[in-house]
Design an enzyme around this catalytic site. Structure first.
Site, PDB file in Angstrom:
ATOM      1  N   THR A 152       0.827  -1.209   0.000  1.00 50.71           N
ATOM      2  CA  THR A 152       0.000   0.000   0.000  1.00 50.71           C
ATOM      3  C   THR A 152       0.865   1.265   0.000  1.00 50.71           C
ATOM      4  OG1 THR A 152      -0.041  -0.058   2.431  1.00 50.71           O
ATOM      5  CG2 THR A 152      -1.897  -1.079   1.283  1.00 50.71           C
ATOM      6  N   LYS A 206       8.670   4.242   2.702  1.00 52.37           N
ATOM      7  CA  LYS A 206       9.992   4.790   2.361  1.00 52.37           C
ATOM      8  C   LYS A 206      10.419   5.875   3.349  1.00 52.37           C
ATOM      9  CE  LYS A 206       9.912   3.806  -2.611  1.00 52.37           C
ATOM     10  NZ  LYS A 206       8.518   3.403  -2.832  1.00 52.37           N
TER      11      LYS A 206
END
Ligand code: 6AU
Length: 262
Positions: free
Chosen positions: A61, A93
């Site tokens: 996701t 990230k």
């Protein structure tokens, strides 16, 4: 000599709990496919997750692009993960200092650590990012992937950046179980990092915005990757989502079977 172990063998030997359950689940479902569901509404995200669920080992996701995000979305995703037997990977990230990422992971609107089995981090800030995320994720049994190589054209993730990232993973094996990368990263027989590779497509080579695609065969057989991450190749045509998920799952699994037989 065959140097590639099966996912089952790797699951039995792996020191990291997250990697162990992932390998077991991959063998159980015969899938090394992760679908990147990069859509912007709750309805689309849940409907694609339900459609591809039977064919994936990991559902990926980008929760911060969902315009109508609410806590119920997380509850429904968790239910789908149980129903279809997959792990959730929030592709956050992280890229800040340890103290900041700790809060980004645990707190805020999304509370990622509370529902996402796997997340990822850039190594640009140095090892403190792993320590900060680990303070939150380790007690919850979560796993971290480091971005060692990106798929996009001109990425700076190469050479010493990549090798230093691997060294960071080696020093943090309790939490870091693998990489986002384009190649196998193990150098020693006694290490077993899971490589999840994005930039996978069977029909096109790029997207005009820097993304570069390789086939499941190139990723798994030629480069030694373990899991293919496919986004637009699967959800790009709304009428074809299930058919494409089946197609990529088959291509990924065939490539794995070829690799272990080599
Ligand atoms: O198949 P695509 O191109 O539609 O989607 C690829 C997905 C996207 C990217 O954010 C992600 O993979 N990704 C990553 C990840 C997973 O960390 C790293 C990278 O180097 N390239 C890449 O595309 O959700």
């Amino acid at each position: 000599m065959n140097t590639y172990k099966t996912y089952t063998e790797r699951g039995q030997q792996h020191p990291n709990a997250c990697a162990r359950s992932l390998f077991e689940l991959m063998e159980r479902k015969q899938s090394n496919l992760s679908v990147a569901v990069d859509v912007t509404t709750k309805k689309e995200l849940l409907s694609i997750a339900d459609a591809v669920g039977p064919f994936v080992c990991v559902l990926k996701t980008h929760i911060d692009i969902v315009e109508d995000f609410d806590h119920d979305l997380v509850l429904q995703l968790e239910q789908l993960a149980k129903k279809h037997d997959f792990l959730i990977f929030e592709d956050r990230k992280f890229a800040d200092i340890g103290n900041t990422v700790k809060h980004q992971y645990a707190n805020g609107i999304y509370k990622i650590a509370s529902w996402s089995h796997i997340t990822n981090a850039h190594t640009v800030p140095g090892e403190g990012i792993i320590k900060g995320l680990g303070e939150v994720g380790l007690p919850l049994g979560r796993g971290l992937l480091l971005l060692a190589e990106m798929s996009s054209k001109g990425a700076l993730t190469k050479g010493s950046y990549t090798s230093e990232s691997v060294e960071m993973a080696r020093r943090n094996k309790d939490f870091v179980f693998g990489f986002i990368a384009q190649h196998k990263m193990n150098e020693h027989d006694d290490e077993d990092f899971v490589v999840m590779s994005p930039g996978v497509g069977l029909d096109v080579k790029g997207d005009g915005l820097g993304q570069q695609y390789r086939t499941p065969h190139e990723v798994i057989v030629e480069s030694g990757g373990d899991i293919i991450i496919v986004g637009r190749g699967i959800y790009g045509n709304p009428d074809q989502v299930e058919a494409q998920a089946k197609r990529y799952r088959q291509a990924g699994w065939d490539a794995y079977l070829e690799r272990v037989r080599l």
